[in-house]
Each structure stands twice: as structure tokens, then as C-alpha cells.
Design an enzyme around this catalytic site. Sequence first.
Site: not given
Ligand code: MRU
Length: 368
Positions: A54-56, A95, A208, A249, A259-260
Site C-alpha cells: 500500500r501507499g501511493a 484502488r 499504518q 495519494d 491523503n489518508k
Molecule cells: O491506504 P494506504 O495505506 O495505501 O494509504 C496511502 C497512504 O499511505 C497515505 O495516505 C500516505 O500518506 C500517502 S503517501 C504514499
Amino acid sequence: MKVEGENYRTIWLNHEDNNIVSVIDQRFLPHKFIIENLSSVNQVATALIDMHVRGAGLIGAVAAYGMYLAAIESKGSPDFTKNLIRCAIVLKSTRPTAVNLEWAVDRQLLAISKGTSADEKISIAKATALLIADEDVDHCKSIGEHGVNIIDTISKAKKGAVVNILTHCNAGWLAFVDHGSATSPIYEAQKRGIKVHVWVDETRPRNQGASLTAWELLQQGIPHTVIADNTGGHLMQHGFVDMVITGADRVTRAGDAANKIGTYLKALAASDNKIPFYVALPSSTFDWNIRDGMKDIQIEQRNSDEVKYMQGLCDGELKTILVTPFDSPAINYGFDVTPARLITGLITERGICEAKEKSILDLFPEKL
Ligand code: MRU
């Protein structure tokens, strides 16, 4: 970055068999370090949907490697191009919020279309996946080199006292191929001997922050403290936060940042307390086609069980427990959008700019 002293990226081609993609399965961190081997597009799609990865940035890299596997699978199918496009659709649908996913898949489709035979297409797909991963590493490293100047300025203003940085979710190396976005300036600060301490939002529902960011910082020896998500505002009111850095993201060309979930609330609290709020992102996270993040960014909704249940270590074993009444409904929005007006600046691989279209385009004039 280092795991138990050994250097790792989050994704690589399996050393024994280059038709297999190896990743760190993040579902088991911080308690177990497990490497997963992915050998089909379906396995890659499952790893994305169920958040083994996970993570953008990493989502983009995994999709790029997934398209390499798609090219291998397409060689054995009656119509290479038709099958490749089918795989692209499967991967893109995993996603919806992180724009890096479609960016990587589209880049692969364009690159692969230049090959004239199935074998040539496969080797282009492999080279492009490796290139996307290497670029991610370089861009995150540059984000660190630019972002560290902000930390350095605060450190000097504090006469070398510890700079307290609050971050949300995990925008560390686990969310990319290496270094991370939000954490990269922090790692760079540590290298340069600047004293830092990180407030780590736990980041419910999937934690996370508590499980991944805390683990990362521990591995790198960075002082940090995990806090419950609702603590940041209190810390800011009492002068315990010097700056906030989060990842993103999807960021619009006008600077709105998805973002999250929970990021927006931190931005509001930071604004109320006049604390600088920075968003760190590689250019692959810009969505150049949209301006209004509130209107145009699709927010992923995930299974409500992620809110109702939590995973943790109990008597040495990973266990999942119910934290709500069994019959209470729950809702699980994965992301929120922080409007550009609440963002002090964007830290990119090309430098730092304001969260405004003109300032962003000064750094990326080719997107005019
Ligand atoms: O749902 P995830 O864990 O894939 O969420 C994405 C993230 O990790 C965060 O939003 C993060 O701050 C983005 S930066 C890669």
C-alpha cells in the site's frame, strides 16, 4: 532502507526467477517480516486490494511490475493486446484514490505498445517497471534533500533544539520503493545531525502510523512517539509540534491534496495554531487533469470490518479482535481532501512550491 541492519527496497524482481515479483507483505508488520512472491496478475491485484502492499508510490510500482507479469501472461493468450488491456483494467480497478496506480499502468501500456513482438513487449515492460521503481527511489531521495531545508531552518530558529514533526499514516519508505515522501526529509535531517523527534499518528482504522511508520523509524533509530489520532491538536496548542509533514495519494494541479483519512483535521488544527503544514509528494502523485479536489477526487470506501476489528499481537500470536458491538454499523472512508489553502507548501523532487497552480507549474512547466 534498513531492516535489522540489511538494506531493502519494498519491491524487487526475485533473484532466482525474474518472472516473479517479490514484495514485503505489510499486513504482518511490525510483528513479522514476511516476503511475498507474486507470479500472476491476479495475485498482484489481490495484494493491492487487500493491502499486502500500500501507499501511493508503492501502489504505482506494484502496478508497473504487475503490467510486466501481464505482458508475460499475454504472450500465452490468443490476443496479446486484448489480454494486456484486460489486465490493465483489473489492476486499475484495485484502488481508486492513489493516482500513481493509473499513472503507472498507462505508462506501461504506452511503452509496451512500442514493441513489435511479444518478447520485445515483455522486455520493454520489464525495463519500464525497473525504471519506474528507480525513478521513485530517486524522486523520494530528492524530496528529502529539498525538505530537509525546512527542518534545518526550524532547527536553527530553535538554536539546535529538537524539531518536533507530526506525521499522519505511513508516507515512509514502505509506502514507496525506498526513502518515502514525508519521512525522506526526516531521514536526511538525521543524516545531517539535525535533532528531530516524530509524533506518529496511529492512523485508524488500519493503523499504518502505529504499525508501519513507528516500525520504520525504530529501524532507522529516529526518536518518535506514537499518539492516538486525536492527540495532535492538543500537542499543537501546547507548542509541542514545530511542523507537520504528510504524504499524498492524489494532488490536483491547484494543490488540493487527498491523503489518508484524518489528514484534513490535522491541517485544520495546524492552521489554527499557525504551524506549517507540508505535503510531500513525487510528481507521479499529481493529477494534472483536475483542479477541485473536493469535487473530482474519488474517495475509496473500504470494508467496514476494518473499523470494527483490530489486529495485534497477543501471547506471541497475531490476533484480530472486535472493538465495536457486533451489530453496530460502521463506515470506512479511506481518504480525505485537504484544501490547498491549508497547505503551507508542497515538497516535490524538483523543489518546494506553494499549493497554488501557478507555483506548481513554475516547477513543472511542461504541464502548462
Ligand atoms: O491506504 P494506504 O495505506 O495505501 O494509504 C496511502 C497512504 O499511505 C497515505 O495516505 C500516505 O500518506 C500517502 S503517501 C504514499
